[in-house]
Scaffold this motif. Structure first.
Motif, PDB file in Angstrom:
ATOM      1  N   ARG A  97     104.074  45.389 -31.223  1.00  0.00           N
ATOM      2  CA  ARG A  97     103.994  46.396 -30.160  1.00  0.00           C
ATOM      3  C   ARG A  97     103.149  47.610 -30.538  1.00  0.00           C
ATOM      4  O   ARG A  97     103.332  48.683 -29.979  1.00  0.00           O
ATOM      5  CB  ARG A  97     105.403  46.860 -29.742  1.00  0.00           C
ATOM      6  N   ARG A  98     102.244  47.411 -31.474  1.00  0.00           N
ATOM      7  CA  ARG A  98     101.332  48.508 -31.815  1.00  0.00           C
ATOM      8  C   ARG A  98      99.933  47.975 -31.996  1.00  0.00           C
ATOM      9  O   ARG A  98      99.728  46.862 -32.457  1.00  0.00           O
ATOM     10  CB  ARG A  98     101.765  49.174 -33.136  1.00  0.00           C
ATOM     11  N   ALA A  99      98.933  48.838 -31.634  1.00  0.00           N
ATOM     12  CA  ALA A  99      97.547  48.586 -32.026  1.00  0.00           C
ATOM     13  C   ALA A  99      97.219  49.660 -33.035  1.00  0.00           C
ATOM     14  O   ALA A  99      97.515  50.845 -32.807  1.00  0.00           O
ATOM     15  CB  ALA A  99      96.634  48.689 -30.806  1.00  0.00           C
ATOM     16  N   PHE A 100      96.603  49.272 -34.179  1.00  0.00           N
ATOM     17  CA  PHE A 100      96.362  50.286 -35.209  1.00  0.00           C
ATOM     18  C   PHE A 100      95.159  49.934 -36.070  1.00  0.00           C
ATOM     19  O   PHE A 100      94.717  48.786 -36.124  1.00  0.00           O
ATOM     20  CB  PHE A 100      97.615  50.492 -36.085  1.00  0.00           C
ATOM     21  N   SER A 101      94.671  50.973 -36.735  1.00  0.00           N
ATOM     22  CA  SER A 101      93.564  50.775 -37.674  1.00  0.00           C
ATOM     23  C   SER A 101      94.162  50.330 -39.006  1.00  0.00           C
ATOM     24  O   SER A 101      95.122  50.926 -39.505  1.00  0.00           O
ATOM     25  CB  SER A 101      92.798  52.082 -37.859  1.00  0.00           C
ATOM     26  N   LEU A 102      93.565  49.293 -39.571  1.00  0.00           N
ATOM     27  CA  LEU A 102      94.055  48.784 -40.852  1.00  0.00           C
ATOM     28  C   LEU A 102      93.782  49.785 -41.967  1.00  0.00           C
ATOM     29  O   LEU A 102      94.549  49.891 -42.919  1.00  0.00           O
ATOM     30  CB  LEU A 102      93.363  47.463 -41.190  1.00  0.00           C
ATOM     31  N   THR A 103      92.684  50.527 -41.828  1.00  0.00           N
ATOM     32  CA  THR A 103      92.276  51.409 -42.927  1.00  0.00           C
ATOM     33  C   THR A 103      92.814  52.830 -42.759  1.00  0.00           C
ATOM     34  O   THR A 103      92.986  53.543 -43.733  1.00  0.00           O
ATOM     35  CB  THR A 103      90.730  51.466 -43.022  1.00  0.00           C
ATOM     36  N   ASN A 104      93.072  53.222 -41.506  1.00  0.00           N
ATOM     37  CA  ASN A 104      93.578  54.582 -41.296  1.00  0.00           C
ATOM     38  C   ASN A 104      94.873  54.547 -40.487  1.00  0.00           C
ATOM     39  O   ASN A 104      94.868  54.457 -39.263  1.00  0.00           O
ATOM     40  CB  ASN A 104      92.517  55.422 -40.563  1.00  0.00           C
ATOM     41  N   PRO A 105      96.002  54.620 -41.154  1.00  0.00           N
ATOM     42  CA  PRO A 105      97.290  54.465 -40.470  1.00  0.00           C
ATOM     43  C   PRO A 105      97.561  55.558 -39.437  1.00  0.00           C
ATOM     44  O   PRO A 105      98.434  55.402 -38.588  1.00  0.00           O
ATOM     45  CB  PRO A 105      98.314  54.536 -41.605  1.00  0.00           C
ATOM     46  N   GLN A 106      96.795  56.656 -39.453  1.00  0.00           N
ATOM     47  CA  GLN A 106      96.977  57.712 -38.454  1.00  0.00           C
ATOM     48  C   GLN A 106      96.497  57.251 -37.082  1.00  0.00           C
ATOM     49  O   GLN A 106      96.889  57.801 -36.061  1.00  0.00           O
ATOM     50  CB  GLN A 106      96.172  58.968 -38.835  1.00  0.00           C
ATOM     51  N   VAL A 107      95.592  56.280 -37.070  1.00  0.00           N
ATOM     52  CA  VAL A 107      94.985  55.832 -35.815  1.00  0.00           C
ATOM     53  C   VAL A 107      95.776  54.660 -35.261  1.00  0.00           C
ATOM     54  O   VAL A 107      95.722  53.562 -35.810  1.00  0.00           O
ATOM     55  CB  VAL A 107      93.508  55.435 -36.053  1.00  0.00           C
ATOM     56  N   TRP A 108      96.545  54.905 -34.223  1.00  0.00           N
ATOM     57  CA  TRP A 108      97.324  53.816 -33.617  1.00  0.00           C
ATOM     58  C   TRP A 108      97.759  54.202 -32.213  1.00  0.00           C
ATOM     59  O   TRP A 108      97.709  55.363 -31.828  1.00  0.00           O
ATOM     60  CB  TRP A 108      98.541  53.481 -34.469  1.00  0.00           C
ATOM     61  N   MET A 109      98.196  53.233 -31.437  1.00  0.00           N
ATOM     62  CA  MET A 109      98.813  53.492 -30.126  1.00  0.00           C
ATOM     63  C   MET A 109      99.753  52.327 -29.790  1.00  0.00           C
ATOM     64  O   MET A 109      99.603  51.239 -30.338  1.00  0.00           O
ATOM     65  CB  MET A 109      97.761  53.656 -29.026  1.00  0.00           C
ATOM     66  N   PRO A 110     100.730  52.583 -28.912  1.00  0.00           N
ATOM     67  CA  PRO A 110     101.595  51.472 -28.500  1.00  0.00           C
ATOM     68  C   PRO A 110     100.769  50.377 -27.831  1.00  0.00           C
ATOM     69  O   PRO A 110      99.774  50.678 -27.154  1.00  0.00           O
ATOM     70  CB  PRO A 110     102.554  52.106 -27.501  1.00  0.00           C
ATOM     71  N   ILE A 111     101.181  49.141 -28.002  1.00  0.00           N
ATOM     72  CA  ILE A 111     100.386  48.025 -27.465  1.00  0.00           C
ATOM     73  C   ILE A 111     100.288  48.097 -25.946  1.00  0.00           C
ATOM     74  O   ILE A 111      99.259  47.747 -25.369  1.00  0.00           O
ATOM     75  CB  ILE A 111     100.960  46.667 -27.936  1.00  0.00           C
ATOM     76  N   GLN A 112     101.334  48.588 -25.318  1.00  0.00           N
ATOM     77  CA  GLN A 112     101.298  48.686 -23.856  1.00  0.00           C
ATOM     78  C   GLN A 112     100.151  49.590 -23.420  1.00  0.00           C
ATOM     79  O   GLN A 112      99.428  49.295 -22.477  1.00  0.00           O
ATOM     80  CB  GLN A 112     102.635  49.230 -23.335  1.00  0.00           C
ATOM     81  N   GLU A 113      99.975  50.695 -24.155  1.00  0.00           N
ATOM     82  CA  GLU A 113      98.890  51.621 -23.838  1.00  0.00           C
ATOM     83  C   GLU A 113      97.539  50.930 -24.061  1.00  0.00           C
ATOM     84  O   GLU A 113      96.600  51.111 -23.277  1.00  0.00           O
ATOM     85  CB  GLU A 113      99.030  52.841 -24.749  1.00  0.00           C
ATOM     86  N   ALA A 114      97.465  50.150 -25.111  1.00  0.00           N
ATOM     87  CA  ALA A 114      96.213  49.425 -25.383  1.00  0.00           C
ATOM     88  C   ALA A 114      95.904  48.458 -24.237  1.00  0.00           C
ATOM     89  O   ALA A 114      94.749  48.330 -23.803  1.00  0.00           O
ATOM     90  CB  ALA A 114      96.324  48.669 -26.697  1.00  0.00           C
ATOM     91  N   PHE A 115      96.948  47.782 -23.729  1.00  0.00           N
ATOM     92  CA  PHE A 115      96.733  46.864 -22.593  1.00  0.00           C
ATOM     93  C   PHE A 115      96.225  47.654 -21.383  1.00  0.00           C
ATOM     94  O   PHE A 115      95.307  47.235 -20.676  1.00  0.00           O
ATOM     95  CB  PHE A 115      98.045  46.170 -22.190  1.00  0.00           C
ATOM     96  N   ILE A 116      96.847  48.819 -21.121  1.00  0.00           N
ATOM     97  CA  ILE A 116      96.508  49.607 -19.933  1.00  0.00           C
ATOM     98  C   ILE A 116      95.064  50.140 -20.027  1.00  0.00           C
ATOM     99  O   ILE A 116      94.285  50.036 -19.077  1.00  0.00           O
ATOM    100  CB  ILE A 116      97.525  50.769 -19.756  1.00  0.00           C
ATOM    101  N   ILE A 117      94.708  50.653 -21.205  1.00  0.00           N
ATOM    102  CA  ILE A 117      93.344  51.185 -21.381  1.00  0.00           C
ATOM    103  C   ILE A 117      92.319  50.070 -21.182  1.00  0.00           C
ATOM    104  O   ILE A 117      91.321  50.232 -20.492  1.00  0.00           O
ATOM    105  CB  ILE A 117      93.200  51.829 -22.781  1.00  0.00           C
TER     106      ILE A 117
END
Lengths: 804, 198
Positions: free
Chosen positions: A581-601
């Motif tokens: 349930r998350r989309a995130f950067s493998l190299t920078n853990p600060q960069v992420w969003m909930p997967i639902q938001e990723a689907f909506i965007i």
């Protein structure tokens, strides 16, 4: 890298740590999860076919033949039609188009046309306001027969070529003959250090799913026919309904509700589906037919009885030089999948052992009995029994440990069988090693006290076949996938969930690839209006084929999401992971969003997020280049080894199976819980066939009490055991201890390397038990089932006494 | 004593001398999953027919209709009973529990949770019956003076329920796990009440 995983508790806990890690953070594919659809089924919420009731629904019952072989002279339905509550009657002449699941052998009719061919062949059907009225109406249908001699054994059917069970059959009562020879078998036999020769008999057995067959049909005002059926092949059902009812396929919707077990017994259309459809048209009302348990035994399509003669040639070091196999298959009244069965009886024996020459000659004949067909391990369980017992006999004569004999003959991975099948991954040696270790073979084989024994056997099976049963270049599996703004994934697939876990498998792949949890995936399966075509749940094809289609569809969507997020975040798409349930950067853990938001965007940029995936098996360089060389060839092969430990009571002849260890190479376990379940269920079913179950008819000329009867019709070909009491299946008190060991030799052709797990683990259970009986008391039972009387007879022969 | 309702020609007495004679209907009053129900049913109907066709309780399954498979198992006054060979009129006034009554308030019963997580249900068709037999075993276990979870007792308790998918292995594991849980919970409760008492 292959790795055995034990199903005992300690090893399982290790595995859980290994793959799952912390809650909600481990991989979904490969993790131990429950069955996706289990809770609603076991709570009385999800519906099986018989749980569906439609308004104004009528009930259908069938009139069945009391004779094994007879001509139909006349049918008088007037008595039934006059009965209050009867809405329609249908007989064979109203559905005269023949059908058959194999398009080259259409020899069945929805209801018998001119002849009946087994006791129980359906002749007429009634739709009435209740089952009771329908049953009474069936009693009032008068059928006049001219009784013919019943041919209840394959030998009798061969001998009476003049009395054809199917008049238009070309060669007497032979439905199929296959003769294939690879290399100079006779020369190899002549030059061998040892030739083991023997006759083997495999008895018939049936699937006996706990849910009886059931179908409902309904016709809407515009002529659209909907059929709900407990089938494992909704697509083939739709095709055959179209053919027999003379309707375009687009006018037929087939829905497969939850199915309560199938095991191959629901893998072709049956009389009830045609009858409810026809009666729904005739009455304008929904019609349901639920088979009685006896009718399930009559519908059958179970394991063919085989009479086999095997000669196997060995070099002094135990290497197999030749296999020469001759088999007579008792097909029953119709062809069913018999063309394929006849090929499989030889074609699927080519691994896990290498042999330089091979000949098989298989003949399938019609008999006046319920038709045989595909049961779990279709066509290859019987020859596997003969071969694996032959190997055991050879190891004794050559003074070799039977494990070692099998190791020496291992065909290897990335190899080609004598009949031209291309094997990819092959974990057979790891399977052998796993069962040897788990069972303590080295301390037991040949060393247990008399009356106790241990035996081994190996086998191989297919993960689907390369070709559809009808000629087509269309995909064998396809999946449509859709993401929605609630953060959910919908998977539409024609796949047939019959308890084996195809829905869970699809959900796991979608969840793994799209970064959601299992419960966020909704799988809508086996509805021909909603789902793309999948060929069905047979030949262990769904995980490999539909799994690949699902993987393609999911990865297409995953790529779209990663592309949009890469633009948004200004990082490479390859740096983005979708997980739990998350989309995130493998190299920078600060960069992420909930997967639902990723689907909506992503949807806001690209529009509705949908994708498709298709699977078509490789068509070249995978099979033999000869007539029949494609039949049985698979994209990937599974491997299995069994060790069985038994105790034989020398006073009663009773064999108690104490423990069976089964190691199965499934490539990659997408869900180890479900793979273990398939292994355990297969081993149970194989063990049951070895010592208990027998689907048999009354021998010619005998009454049910075993005494000779006067001549007369109506008894030959009667089923001996047509209830779950008489057909002896193991209960919780009979089942041996089962240990399922997962071996993983990933195959590049499978999704995540996965191969089949649902049928392979049945095969070698049976010869392993037979070999263990020999180890226990020195008696060979080459004629299944291993019943107490056969064991006692063997013991008496051994003692030099006259057999009883 | 049975109350009768009007006859209905939908249900023929096919065994009578004149088979078209309609069966009479009766009113059945019983407790089902804790609720009193009164339903009209043909006099010859089984409890399974009453549950499935009159009350919409489709969780109990018909696998053989002759008492061989156990898929129709319900609890009758707490005892596992084959509803397909039990006449509905014979259970007047008695308590019937079906799989629909196993969980509480939409929450699955511990048995159901264990069955789901451990893969003890494959096709699921025999499962409602297995669950009811297992529930009776759990009741008996928790009411025994010195409860011990034994594999042999579990196998014996499920001896009347045929399963064709699992080989029973995962069913045994799931029942074992649920039984252990329940014993631990009742032990914890007992410990708490002992603490309270002291």
């Amino acid at each position: 890298m292959s790795r055995p995983i034990s199903s005992d508790k300690t090893a399982r806990d290790l595995h859980r740590l290994d793959t799952d890690g912390a809650e909600g953070s481990g991989p979904i594919v490969g993790g131990r999860h429950g069955k996706h659809d289990a809770l609603p089924l076991m709570s009385g919420i999800d519906r099986y076919t018989d749980d569906i009731t439609l308004p104004r629904m009528l009930h259908c019952k069938l009139v069945r033949s009391p004779h094994a072989h007879a001509k139909i002279i006349a049918i008088d339905t007037s008595g039934a039609e006059a009965l209050e509550g009867v809405h329609a009657v249908v007989i064979g002449s109203e559905m005269p188009i023949p059908y058959g699941v194999i398009p080259w052998t259409p020899d069945e009719h929805a209801l018998a046309l001119h002849k009946v061919r087994f006791v129980g062949d359906p002749v007429a059907a009634v739709a009435a306001v209740s089952e009771e009225v329908a049953i009474e109406a069936c009693r009032r249908i008068v059928v006049r027969y001219e009784v013919l001699e019943a041919l209840v054994t394959p030998q009798a059917a061969l001998a009476r070529a003049d009395l054809k069970i199917h008049e238009d059959n070309r060669h007497g009562n032979i439905t199929k003959h296959v003769h294939l020879e690879f290399g100079d078998v006779d020369a190899a036999l002549a030059a061998a250090a040892l030739v083991v020769e023997g006759d083997y008999q495999f008895h018939g057995s049936t699937h006996a799913p706990i849910e009886p067959h059931c179908a409902i049909a309904s016709v809407d005002g515009k002529g659209l026919l909907t059929v709900w059926s407990a089938t494992q092949v909704p697509h083939y059902l739709q095709r055959e309904l179209a053919k027999v009812l003379e309707l375009p396929m687009r006018q037929i919707r087939v829905i497969q509700p939850a199915v309560g077990g199938a095991f191959g017994g629901k893998s072709e259309p049956f009389a009830l589906e045609f009858c409810v459809a026809k009666l729904a048209f005739k009455t304008g009302r929904p019609v349901k037919c639920l088979y009685t348990r006896e009718e399930v035994f009559l519908a059958h399509r179970g394991r063919h009885p085989f009479d086999m003669h095997y000669r196997t040639a060995f070099a002094a070091d135990g290497k197999i030089l030749a296999i020469d196999a001759k088999s007579l298959l008792d097909g029953g009244a119709y062809s069913s999948f018999g063309l394929v069965t006849t090929y499989y009886s030889g074609q699927l024996l080519g691994a896990p052992y290498r042999f330089p020459t091979y000949r098989f000659d298989s003949t399938r004949v019609y008999t006046n009995k319920p038709a045989c067909g595909p049961k779990r391990g279709h066509g290859s369980v019987q020859p596997r029994f003969a071969l694996e017992v032959q190997l055991d006999k050879a190891s004794r004569t050559l003074g070799l440990d039977p494990i070692e004999l099998r190791r020496r003959n291992f065909i290897g991975e990335n190899s080609v069988t004598i009949n031209g099948f291309h094997i990819g991954s092959n974990g057979f040696l790891q399977c052998l090693e796993a069962v040897v270790q788990a069972s303590g073979w080295a301390e037991k084989w040949g060393k247990l006290p008399r009356g106790h024994g241990i035996g081994v056997a190996g086998s191989c099976y297919i993960s689907g076949t390369n070709y559809c049963i009808y000629p087509t270049e269309l995909p064998q599996s396809a999946v449509q996938m859709c993401l929605d703004r609630s953060g959910r994934v919908r998977v539409f697939a024609g796949t047939s969930e019959i308890g084996q876990g195809s829905t869970t498998m699809l959900a796991a792949i979608a969840a793994q690839e799209l970064g959601v949890e299992l419960d966020d995936v909704r799988v809508l399966a086996a509805d021909s209006d909603l789902c793309p075509v999948d060929l069905g749940a047979y030949s262990s094809r769904i995980t490999l084929m539909a799994g690949n289609a699902c993987l393609t569809a999911a990865r297409t969507l995953g790529d779209k999401i990663r592309d949009i997020l890469a633009q948004l975040w200004g990082i490479p798409a390859a740096d983005i992971r979708l997980e739990h349930r998350r989309a995130f950067s493998l190299t920078n853990p600060q960069v992420w969003m909930p997967i639902q938001e990723a689907f909506i965007i992503t949807e806001s940029k690209l529009g509705l997020l949908g994708s498709t995936g298709s699977y078509t098996s490789p068509q070249s360089a995978v099979h033999g280049d000869y007539r029949g060389g494609t039949i049985g060839a698979s994209p990937a092969y599974s491997f299995t080894a069994h060790i069985a430990q038994v105790q034989v009571d020398e006073d009663t002849g009773e064999v108690t199976i104490e423990h069976i260890w089964c190691a199965h190479d499934c490539g990659h376990a997408i869900n180890p819980v479900l793979v273990e379940g398939q292994i355990e269920g297969s081993v149970y079913m194989g063990a049951a066939e070895a010592v208990m179950e027998h689907h048999d008819t009354l021998p010619s000329g005998l009454r049910t009490d075993g005494r000779r009867r006067d001549s007369g019709p109506g008894v030959d070909g009667l089923l001996m055991a047509s209830s779950l009491l008489d057909y002896r299946m193991p209960t919780s008190l009979d089942v041996p201890q089962l240990t399922a060991l997962i071996v993983q030799a990933p195959d590049p052709r499978g999704p995540y390397g996965a191969k089949e797990a649902g049928e392979g683990p049945l095969h070698s259970a049976i010869p392993a038990i037979a070999n263990a009986v020999f180890d226990a008391v020195g008696v060979r039972i080459d004629n299944l089932p291993i019943s107490p009387e056969k064991v006692l007879r063997g013991l008496r022969n051994q003692a030099g006494r006259k057999p009883c | 004593m049975t109350e009768t309702a009007p006859v209905d020609s939908t249900f023929l007495d096919t065994t009578a001398a004149e088979p078209t004679r309609a069966r009479r209907l009766v009113i059945c009053r019983l407790q089902v999953n804790g609720e009193g129900v009164a339903v009209v049913a043909p006099v010859h109907w089984t409890l399974l027919e009453l549950l499935r066709y009159q009350l919409g309780l489709i969780g109990s399954k018909q696998g053989c209709d002759k008492g061989d498979c156990g898929a129709c198992t319900v609890l009758l006054d707490g005892k596992p009973t084959l509803s397909c060979i039990t006449l509905a009129v014979a259970v007047q006034g008695r308590c019937v529990e079906t799989v629909e009554g196993l969980g509480v308030g939409g929450e699955p019963h511990p048995l159901q949770r264990e069955f789901a997580e451990r893969g003890a249900a494959q096709c699921g068709f025999c499962t409602p019956g297995v669950l009811m037999s297992a529930a009776a075993y759990l009741d008996e276990l928790s009411s025994s003076a010195e409860p011990v979870v034994r594999q042999a007792d579990i196998a014996a308790a499920l001896g009347g329920n045929l399963c064709r998918c699992t080989g029973y292995t995962k069913i045994f594991e799931a029942v074992h796990a649920a039984a252990t849980q329940i014993l631990q919970r009742s032990k914890a409760l007992a410990d708490t009440s002992t603490d309270d008492a002291s």
